[in-house]
Design an enzyme around this catalytic site. Sequence first.
Site, PDB file in Angstrom:
ATOM      1  N   LYS A  85     -11.339  -4.248  -2.078  1.00 45.68           N
ATOM      2  CA  LYS A  85     -12.249  -3.112  -1.892  1.00 45.68           C
ATOM      3  C   LYS A  85     -11.669  -1.853  -2.533  1.00 45.68           C
ATOM      4  O   LYS A  85     -12.402  -1.006  -3.013  1.00 45.68           O
ATOM      5  CB  LYS A  85     -12.444  -2.823  -0.400  1.00 45.68           C
ATOM      6  CG  LYS A  85     -13.378  -3.780   0.297  1.00 45.68           C
ATOM      7  CD  LYS A  85     -13.941  -3.137   1.561  1.00 45.68           C
ATOM      8  CE  LYS A  85     -14.060  -4.127   2.694  1.00 45.68           C
ATOM      9  NZ  LYS A  85     -12.940  -4.116   3.645  1.00 45.68           N
ATOM     10  N   LYS A 136       0.832  -1.212   0.000  1.00 50.88           N
ATOM     11  CA  LYS A 136       0.000   0.000   0.000  1.00 50.88           C
ATOM     12  C   LYS A 136       0.866   1.262   0.000  1.00 50.88           C
ATOM     13  O   LYS A 136       0.571   2.226  -0.688  1.00 50.88           O
ATOM     14  CB  LYS A 136      -0.918   0.027   1.231  1.00 50.88           C
ATOM     15  CG  LYS A 136      -2.126  -0.884   1.112  1.00 50.88           C
ATOM     16  CD  LYS A 136      -3.128  -0.555   2.207  1.00 50.88           C
ATOM     17  CE  LYS A 136      -4.304  -1.516   2.197  1.00 50.88           C
ATOM     18  NZ  LYS A 136      -5.173  -1.368   3.365  1.00 50.88           N
ATOM     19  N   LYS A 176      -5.884 -10.290  -6.232  1.00 49.48           N
ATOM     20  CA  LYS A 176      -7.041 -10.597  -5.385  1.00 49.48           C
ATOM     21  C   LYS A 176      -8.127  -9.524  -5.534  1.00 49.48           C
ATOM     22  O   LYS A 176      -7.818  -8.358  -5.783  1.00 49.48           O
ATOM     23  CB  LYS A 176      -6.623 -10.781  -3.929  1.00 49.48           C
ATOM     24  CG  LYS A 176      -6.308  -9.515  -3.224  1.00 49.48           C
ATOM     25  CD  LYS A 176      -6.294  -9.629  -1.718  1.00 49.48           C
ATOM     26  CE  LYS A 176      -6.117  -8.201  -1.230  1.00 49.48           C
ATOM     27  NZ  LYS A 176      -6.267  -7.834   0.072  1.00 49.48           N
TER      28      LYS A 176
HETATM   29  P1  TYM Z   1     -10.663  -6.184   5.154  1.00 49.97           P
HETATM   30  O1  TYM Z   1     -11.723  -5.217   5.514  1.00 49.97           O
HETATM   31  O2  TYM Z   1      -9.717  -5.835   4.060  1.00 49.97           O
HETATM   32  O3  TYM Z   1     -11.326  -7.572   4.747  1.00 49.97           O
HETATM   33  C1  TYM Z   1     -12.302  -8.217   5.555  1.00 49.97           C
HETATM   34  C2  TYM Z   1     -12.103  -9.726   5.443  1.00 49.97           C
HETATM   35  O4  TYM Z   1     -12.229 -10.137   4.072  1.00 49.97           O
HETATM   36  C3  TYM Z   1     -11.093 -10.925   3.698  1.00 49.97           C
HETATM   37  N1  TYM Z   1     -10.810 -10.699   2.266  1.00 49.97           N
HETATM   38  C4  TYM Z   1     -10.803 -11.661   1.340  1.00 49.97           C
HETATM   39  N2  TYM Z   1     -11.013 -12.986   1.413  1.00 49.97           N
HETATM   40  C5  TYM Z   1     -10.945 -13.703   0.255  1.00 49.97           C
HETATM   41  N3  TYM Z   1     -10.687 -13.158  -0.961  1.00 49.97           N
HETATM   42  C6  TYM Z   1     -10.453 -11.829  -1.094  1.00 49.97           C
HETATM   43  N4  TYM Z   1     -10.222 -11.299  -2.285  1.00 49.97           N
HETATM   44  C7  TYM Z   1     -10.504 -11.018   0.091  1.00 49.97           C
HETATM   45  N5  TYM Z   1     -10.347  -9.687   0.331  1.00 49.97           N
HETATM   46  C8  TYM Z   1     -10.529  -9.515   1.668  1.00 49.97           C
HETATM   47  C9  TYM Z   1      -9.968 -10.421   4.582  1.00 49.97           C
HETATM   48  O5  TYM Z   1      -8.945 -11.369   4.702  1.00 49.97           O
HETATM   49  C10 TYM Z   1     -10.696 -10.181   5.888  1.00 49.97           C
HETATM   50  O6  TYM Z   1     -10.800 -11.368   6.645  1.00 49.97           O
HETATM   51  N6  TYM Z   1      -7.197  -5.697   8.699  1.00 49.97           N
HETATM   52  C11 TYM Z   1      -8.466  -6.312   8.394  1.00 49.97           C
HETATM   53  C12 TYM Z   1      -9.552  -5.936   9.345  1.00 49.97           C
HETATM   54  C13 TYM Z   1      -9.258  -6.147  10.798  1.00 49.97           C
HETATM   55  C14 TYM Z   1      -9.251  -7.387  11.487  1.00 49.97           C
HETATM   56  C15 TYM Z   1      -9.006  -7.061  12.850  1.00 49.97           C
HETATM   57  C16 TYM Z   1      -9.427  -8.703  11.084  1.00 49.97           C
HETATM   58  C17 TYM Z   1      -9.011  -5.166  11.715  1.00 49.97           C
HETATM   59  N7  TYM Z   1      -8.878  -5.717  12.951  1.00 49.97           N
HETATM   60  C18 TYM Z   1      -8.919  -8.063  13.811  1.00 49.97           C
HETATM   61  C19 TYM Z   1      -9.332  -9.691  12.067  1.00 49.97           C
HETATM   62  C20 TYM Z   1      -9.088  -9.373  13.407  1.00 49.97           C
HETATM   63  C21 TYM Z   1      -8.898  -5.858   7.010  1.00 49.97           C
HETATM   64  O7  TYM Z   1      -8.530  -4.832   6.533  1.00 49.97           O
HETATM   65  O8  TYM Z   1      -9.848  -6.653   6.447  1.00 49.97           O
END
Ligand code: TYM
Length: 337
Positions: free
Chosen positions: A200, A116, A197
């Site tokens: 968002k 990023k 991948k």
């Molecule tokens: P975030 O908001 O990017 O994504 C949320 C969840 O979706 C999963 N994900 C995917 N899984 C499969 N294929 C994809 N293309 C794909 N894109 C996203 C992510 O792995 C995630 O599980 N840092 C985290 C949020 C967070 C968090 C936490 C997670 C903050 N605190 C504590 C677990 C525990 C994030 O940005 O997820």
Amino acid sequence: MTETKQKRVLSGIQPSGEIHLGNYLGAVKGWVDRQAEKENFFCIVDLHSLTVPQEPEALRHQTRSLAAILFAAGLDPAKSTVFIQSHVRAHAESCWLLNCVTPLGWLQRMTQYKDKAGKQESVLMGLLDYPVLMAGDILLYDANEVPVGEDQKQHVELARDIGQRFNSIYGDFFVIPQPVIPEVGARVMGLDDPTVKMSKSYSHIRGHAVRLLDDAKELERSIKRAVTDSGNEIRFSEEPERAGVNNLLGIYKAITGKSVADCEADFSDARGYGDLKKRIAEVVIEELSPIRERYHTLMANPDDLDELLARGAEQARTLAEPKVAEMRRLMGLVLPK
Ligand code: TYM
């Protein structure tokens, strides 16, 4: 009879950008399917979204909208505590306290940070610190399991390292969590480019993501436009040139829960990729349409939604506040009278 303690689960999702099928299959669907077996905390991580510039009104809307999507997807307030991260102040505070046991080098090594940061002219301090905030989210609740998609595995491993380091300095205090990655759906790829991948950050780009709130027509259109190869064989494959078909079959498998052999058998009579896409679109529409309908009902009753979120935050605080107070005490801070 010995009673086995229920496992505690915590996971999070960012409200910035539009939630897509990767988020759903990689994370949210698993949260919903397994919520009856565990004690669950799901956090809408609005503080994490601030690590890249946001439009304030849009962020506010997306945060409430994401809450509605999570309930619409099936998170049940009787089984899962759903809350907004910034409503529980202990998250920001634990981040500071954990910053003071985390070596800078650990953060500079994170692949998502490097990725990023490399794309931005000016990198915010918060972006580097993002995994420490995430470690606090997890450690505050003594979570045993953290269900996430593949891309978050490194961050959960860092949370383990930070927890272990804290424990080694201040005594056995945090439960050390395990990442839980789904067997299928852990890495849903972009429809426009199946070698990256689904993300968002690109969900506004036409043809990239299957957005959860798109209507049936739009869903069908995106899937029909998905990039595939020039062949016509419908089977799972690790070959890079067949990544498009592999991705579509992976989506089918994650939604239907069928085995590899059964998925391939379902397409044995298909006439080419056109047929494949048509059937994938059907299962995706069948899965997402009820969620979209429930979403609109929830958004039409904003007071009920706010009430659910207020209750979630209250439940979360009952765990997080004493935990952060104990962190302060262990670290040598004077607690107020
Ligand atoms: P975030 O908001 O990017 O994504 C949320 C969840 O979706 C999963 N994900 C995917 N899984 C499969 N294929 C994809 N293309 C794909 N894109 C996203 C992510 O792995 C995630 O599980 N840092 C985290 C949020 C967070 C968090 C936490 C997670 C903050 N605190 C504590 C677990 C525990 C994030 O940005 O997820």
